[in-house]
Design an enzyme around this catalytic site. Structure first.
Site, PDB file in Angstrom:
ATOM      1  N   GLY A 153       0.830  -1.601   0.220  1.00 38.82           N
ATOM      2  CA  GLY A 153      -0.285   0.113  -0.118  1.00 38.82           C
ATOM      3  C   GLY A 153       0.598   1.530  -0.088  1.00 38.82           C
ATOM      4  CB  CYS A 154      -0.351   4.340   0.832  1.00 38.06           C
ATOM      5  SG  CYS A 154      -1.612   5.193  -0.825  1.00 38.06           S
ATOM      6  CG  ASN A 155       2.076   1.341   4.393  1.00 35.22           C
ATOM      7  OD1 ASN A 155       1.198   0.832   3.997  1.00 35.22           O
ATOM      8  ND2 ASN A 155       3.013   0.112   4.055  1.00 35.22           N
ATOM      9  CG  MET A 362       0.390   8.701   7.358  1.00 33.93           C
ATOM     10  SD  MET A 362       0.755   9.515   6.278  1.00 33.93           S
ATOM     11  CE  MET A 362      -0.699  10.314   5.807  1.00 33.93           C
TER      12      MET A 362
END
Length: 375
Positions: A153-155, A362
């Site tokens: 994901g974005c993290n 995050m």
């Protein structure tokens, strides 16, 4: 508090006299096509006032996207999962190539200098992954060590950077390359629901690459033996919030026969509430406080996420100017967003030796990743 000189910083955080890993180059890329939020509403004939409000109040002006092909009647085709996966591969390789070439040029390096390649993506699953495809596409040495980080994901950019920094530290003077490749338009579902509309209003396509090295390479490859231009990577921390494990998902949607994103409306507040906890963990045993941090490079997760982090950490609008600027100009580019912000910070040329910064991302888990860096 007296800020340590660079050599003191290295000893404090690396535990040895050798220099910590350092960023020495950056490159970014976006698709050749981009759209304003109003243009997206027009492209898909969206008239629902609730959906229009989500798009037009997102703090996003324009995003790079690769939209479905036009049909004879002027509407956009509904792509199958196979077609989306092909878009992920084709668009991803093209953007990654551009970002890598820009990064190596920025660092004064060539493809033959790359000893380690780490590729990060969440917007599709390929086997073999982007690392193998890019080694073939670019002609990187076939003996190059590699790693694919998929689905975090974005993290994930900071998760991967931990591994990249570790490899660079174990191989002084050699070059490690990380590239985040996110063709977010290969993960869209167009059905007019509020769930998909939140996602479709937010994400954009983009790729970002950075070069990392340690030891003598951290200074010598930065241009005729001159000073390194990027910060040292001193320490990483991770904070996962298991109670919010379902708040951000990219999973199979039976109704559409394809994968789709899901973002819980409470995500911004969950992330914001844990931001200080994550920061305290990062600064633990360093002797540093929040007031000692001069520069903030934060993932462009969305307007509410940025506002929540700002409120909980007591940051100013100036502190997050690069983050909000990237959101405005590109949307949320998933794992590579923070590198777009870092590129803007570096272009300002205001970071000076002895200053500290925080990288923060995050994403699903729910997770907050942080890195402490020093110039």
């Amino acid at each position: 508090m007296e800020v340590p000189h660079e050599s003191e910083t290295q000893r404090l955080f690396s535990g040895q006299n050798s220099a910590p890993p350092r960023i020495i180059g950056i490159g970014t890329a976006v698709p050749g096509t981009s759209y304003t939020q109003q243009e997206m509403l027009d492209e898909f004939g969206i008239t629902d006032p609730r959906v229009r409000s989500i798009f037009l109040n997102s703090a996003i002006e324009r995003r790079g996207l690769t939209l479905p092909p036009l049909l004879p009647d002027g509407t956009r085709a509904m792509e199958t999962q196979g077609e989306l996966l092909q878009k992920h591969a084709t668009t991803g390789v093209a953007m990654a190539r551009e970002a890598i070439e820009a990064c190596l040029k920025d660092a004064g390096l060539g493809l033959a200098d790359v000893g380690y390649l780490c590729c990060v993506t969440t917007t599709g699953l390929l086997t073999p992954g982007f690392s193998a495809l890019l080694i073939r596409e670019l002609g990187i040495d076939v003996h190059c060590s590699r790693l694919d980080v998929v689905g975090m994901g974005c993290n994930a950019g900071l998760n991967a950077l931990t591994a990249v920094a570790g490899w660079a530290k174990a191989h002084p003077g050699e070059i490690a390359l990380m590239v985040c490749v996110e063709a977010c338009s290969a993960a869209y579902v167009f059905d007019g629901t509020m769930r998909s509309s939140v996602v479709n209003s937010l994400f954009g396509d983009g790729s970002a690459a950075i070069a990392v090295t340690s030891g003598t390479g951290a200074t010598e490859v930065a241009g005729a033996g001159g000073p390194a231009r990027g910060p040292a990577l001193l320490k990483f921390s991770s904070c996962i919030i298991p109670d919010a494990v379902d708040a951000m998902r990219y999973d199979w949607d039976d109704d559409h026969g394809k994968f789709s994103f899901y973002l819980d409306p409470e995500v911004p507040y969950v992330v914001g509430a844990h931001a200080e906890i994550a920061l305290d963990k990062l600064l633990e045993d360093t002797g540093l406080r929040l007031s000692d941090i001069s520069h903030w490079v934060i993932h462009s997760g969305g307007k509410k996420v940025i506002d929540s982090v700002r409120a909980n950490l007591g940051l100013s609008r100036h502190d997050v100017r690069h983050t909000t600027g990237v959101l405005r100009d590109h949307g949320n580019i998933s794992s590579g967003s923070f590198l777009f912000s870092y590129e803007r910070l570096r272009s300002e040329g205001i970071a000076t030796p002895g200053e500290f910064g925080i990288f923060m991302t995050m994403g699903p888990g729910s997770t907050i990743e942080m890195a402490l860096v020093a110039w």
